[in-house]
Each structure stands twice: as C-alpha cells, then as structure tokens.
Design a protein around this motif. Structure first.
Motif, PDB file in Angstrom:
ATOM      1  N   LYS A  70       0.881  -1.190   0.000  1.00  0.00           N
ATOM      2  CA  LYS A  70       0.000   0.000   0.000  1.00  0.00           C
ATOM      3  C   LYS A  70       0.912   1.233   0.000  1.00  0.00           C
ATOM      4  CE  LYS A  70      -1.371   0.921   4.593  1.00  0.00           C
ATOM      5  NZ  LYS A  70      -2.460   1.309   5.440  1.00  0.00           N
ATOM      6  N   SER A 122       1.230   1.419  -7.153  1.00  0.00           N
ATOM      7  CA  SER A 122       0.165   0.854  -7.961  1.00  0.00           C
ATOM      8  C   SER A 122      -0.320  -0.386  -7.220  1.00  0.00           C
ATOM      9  CB  SER A 122       0.696   0.502  -9.354  1.00  0.00           C
ATOM     10  OG  SER A 122      -0.377   0.100 -10.164  1.00  0.00           O
ATOM     11  N   MET A 184     -11.641   0.044   5.339  1.00  0.00           N
ATOM     12  CA  MET A 184     -11.924   1.179   4.452  1.00  0.00           C
ATOM     13  C   MET A 184     -10.975   1.184   3.261  1.00  0.00           C
ATOM     14  SD  MET A 184     -12.658   4.262   7.135  1.00  0.00           S
ATOM     15  CE  MET A 184     -13.510   5.288   5.953  1.00  0.00           C
TER      16      MET A 184
HETATM   17  C1  LIG Z   1      -3.977   0.031  -9.141  1.00  0.00           C
HETATM   18  C2  LIG Z   1      -4.416   1.201  -8.331  1.00  0.00           C
HETATM   19  N1  LIG Z   1      -5.692   1.621  -8.412  1.00  0.00           N
HETATM   20  C3  LIG Z   1      -6.105   2.701  -7.685  1.00  0.00           C
HETATM   21  C4  LIG Z   1      -5.230   3.379  -6.878  1.00  0.00           C
HETATM   22  C5  LIG Z   1      -5.689   4.606  -6.136  1.00  0.00           C
HETATM   23  N2  LIG Z   1      -5.767   4.372  -4.701  1.00  0.00           N
HETATM   24  C6  LIG Z   1      -4.843   4.857  -3.848  1.00  0.00           C
HETATM   25  S1  LIG Z   1      -5.144   4.454  -2.262  1.00  0.00           S
HETATM   26  C7  LIG Z   1      -6.555   3.620  -2.684  1.00  0.00           C
HETATM   27  C8  LIG Z   1      -7.387   2.934  -1.619  1.00  0.00           C
HETATM   28  C9  LIG Z   1      -6.607   1.882  -0.928  1.00  0.00           C
HETATM   29  O1  LIG Z   1      -7.339   1.346   0.135  1.00  0.00           O
HETATM   30  P1  LIG Z   1      -6.601   0.356   1.105  1.00  0.00           P
HETATM   31  O2  LIG Z   1      -5.831  -0.641   0.333  1.00  0.00           O
HETATM   32  O3  LIG Z   1      -7.608  -0.217   2.036  1.00  0.00           O
HETATM   33  O4  LIG Z   1      -5.564   1.299   1.838  1.00  0.00           O
HETATM   34  P2  LIG Z   1      -5.708   2.087   3.230  1.00  0.00           P
HETATM   35  O5  LIG Z   1      -7.167   2.211   3.554  1.00  0.00           O
HETATM   36  O6  LIG Z   1      -5.016   1.260   4.242  1.00  0.00           O
HETATM   37  O7  LIG Z   1      -5.054   3.413   3.012  1.00  0.00           O
HETATM   38  C10 LIG Z   1      -6.763   3.664  -4.055  1.00  0.00           C
HETATM   39  C11 LIG Z   1      -7.923   3.048  -4.731  1.00  0.00           C
HETATM   40  C12 LIG Z   1      -3.888   2.911  -6.845  1.00  0.00           C
HETATM   41  N3  LIG Z   1      -2.958   3.506  -6.086  1.00  0.00           N
HETATM   42  N4  LIG Z   1      -3.516   1.834  -7.559  1.00  0.00           N
END
Ligand SMILES: Cc1ncc(C[n+]2csc(CCOP(=O)(O)OP(=O)(O)O)c2C)c(N)n1
Length: 288
Positions: A70, A122, A184
C-alpha cells in the motif's frame, strides 16, 4: 510470549511515529494520513522487532525483504525506516514532496531511494513482487523472510490472489503478508464497495496459514511474529491485522475524508494532544 520491556519499547516508538506523522502531514500539505495511522503498530513491530536487516548495509544479501504494497502510505514507511536508522528524519521532513523530485516522494521509489527493496504505489503489485523475491530466496538456498504489508481495499485486486495462489503452490513459507484490515478503501467501507468477509476463509482456502490479531495491540503483533514457522516451512502466513483507519485521532477515525488530506494548525494541535493523552494512559496502565 512478548515481554513487557519489548512492548514498552515499541509503545514509545509508536508514540514518536504518530506525532511525527501528524507533524509531517501538516508540514507537507497532505499525506495518506488515515492509512498511515492504521498501520502504525504493524509498521513499528516489523521495523523495530521482526525485520533482520542492517540499515548501515542495506543491500546485505541475507536481510529480510520488505515491500509496502500500500505504497500510498509512503510516510509510514519512511518514518519507520528513519527510526530504524536508514536515514536522517530531518532530511525526510525537509525534502518530502508530493512528486518524484526527492528521495522521499508520496510513493516509494527505489530508483530515488536505493535502500528500499521495492518501489510501490500501484496497488496489487506488492504481493506478486514479494512472492518473486521469496521464490528467488528458495532458488538461492537463503533462509530470510519476505514481508509484505497490504491494504484491505487493495486485496480486491486480482493480482493479489494470483500471487496468493503461487505462494502456496510454490510452498513459500518464507512469505509473510500483513493485511491492514481497517475496513476502508479510498472513499468508503470495504464491505460496501467490495465485500471481503470472511477474509480469513479466503486466505485459508488459498492454502495460507492465517493469524488474526488486533492490529493496534503490540503484544499480539509480537506474539504473531514469534509464532511464525521457520522460513523453510512450506506454508505462507498472512496476518490479518484488525485496525481503525485514522487510529488515535478522534476526528479522523473511520472518516473517509481523512484518506488523504492536509491538516491545519488547530487540527494538528488537537491531534497531538489526543495522541499524547493516549500514550500517557497506556504508559500509566503499563507501569501501574
Ligand atoms: C492500481 C491502483 N488503483 C487505484 C489506486 C488509487 N488508490 C490509492 S489508495 C486507494 C485505496 C486503498 O485502500 P486500502 O488498500 O484499504 O488502503 P488504506 O485504507 O489502508 O489506506 C486507491 C484506490 C492505486 N494507487 N492503484
């Protein structure tokens, strides 16, 4: 079993991390603060307890590998690495930028910061990378582990499950995944966007050993690390860490606005006061 001196040491580190994170968020005009706060105890337990690494020799070939899948939570990674001694925290505070012009961008970049094991950002790519590293370790006859921290929203990516299949299929017990189960994603709750429960059963059915912990309980996290099978074991482990997005700051907790945002002077003051009060309560509880 986690001893109280270890838990106490980690508690101090988590306190420092939360305060630094909030100050950095204020200073740089926005971080992925909610997810940085939810994985605080996980990151500190990994960087201050689990990982066998040599910050002064970051390419030491027998080191454990670490992939922050992440990657939007780069501040969590940088602050954990700074505490471990990879670089100076002041440089991070002076040069963090929402871009790629510095070593400390808002997604980790190995080309800019070679002491990382991987770039990320990503979503859905970290576990496949970690599984590749673990397979390479097997081929090389090495017994280090590969740790990978994922978001729970992230695990709705199909590539995560291809990697999960491969890790079990290739008998890679040297892989340890952690899911930051803050329930979330970017703008809402996982169970409304893409239901994951019962998430433990899904991993189990892919052939993984599953450990569920309160991801804000340092003792449980340390015990989970202590109970890991040897890297030679055939079964990969996933630690499902139940957490709260924005943990420690009342107006951020479970509030989708705080996925990525800047905080003003007054919010910083309130947030630091809450983190301070919680720390004093926990310390008092431990020494009473
Ligand atoms: C492939 C991809 N799609 C969309 C995003 C945009 N994006 C950044 S953070 C996020 C949400 C992530 O949620 P989670 O994995 O639960 O992380 P946390 O809540 O712990 O921050 C998205 C969709 C991305 N970085 N990479």
């Amino acid at each position: 079993m986690a001893d109280s001196a270890t838990v106490d040491r980690l508690l101090d580190r988590v306190y420092e991390y939360r305060k630094d994170l909030l100050k950095l968020c204020h200073r740089v005009g926005g971080l992925h603060i909610g997810g940085d706060l939810s994985c605080a105890e996980v990151m500190i337990t990994l960087f201050q307890y689990a990982l066998h690494v040599r910050p002064e020799d970051p390419n030491w070939e027998d080191r454990d590998r670490f992939v922050l899948s992440k990657g939007h939570c780069s501040a969590a990674l940088y602050l954990s690495m700074a505490q471990r001694g990879y670089f100076d925290k002041q440089e991070l505070f002076d040069t963090y930028k929402n871009g790629y012009e510095t070593r400390f961008g808002n997604h980790p970049c190995k080309a800019a910061l070679p002491c990382l094991d991987s770039s990320s950002g990503s979503l859905g790519h970290g576990l496949p990378i970690a599984v590749g590293m673990a397979a390479a370790a097997r081929i090389d006859g090495k017994s280090h582990r590969v740790y990978c921290v994922m978001g729970d929203g992230e695990i709705s990516e199909g590539s995560v499950w291809e990697a999960a299949l491969a890790a079990a299929g290739f008998r890679l017990g040297n892989v340890v995944a952690v899911v930051d189960r803050n329930r979330m994603g970017l703008d809402g709750f996982t169970e409304e966007i893409m239901p994951l429960d019962p998430v433990e059963d899904k991993w189990r059915s892919f052939g993984w050993r599953v450990v569920t912990v309160d991801g804000h309980d340092l003792k449980q996290l340390v015990d989970a690390i202590d109970a890991l099978p040897p890297a030679e074991d055939p079964t990969p482990t996933v630690i499902v860490a139940n957490t709260v997005k924005g943990k420690g700051v009342s107006f951020m907790e479970n509030n989708p606005i705080y996925h990525h945002i800047a905080i003003d002077e007054e919010q910083l003051r309130q947030a630091l006061a809450e983190v301070d009060a919680a720390y004093r309560r926990q310390k008092g509880g431990r020494t009473a």
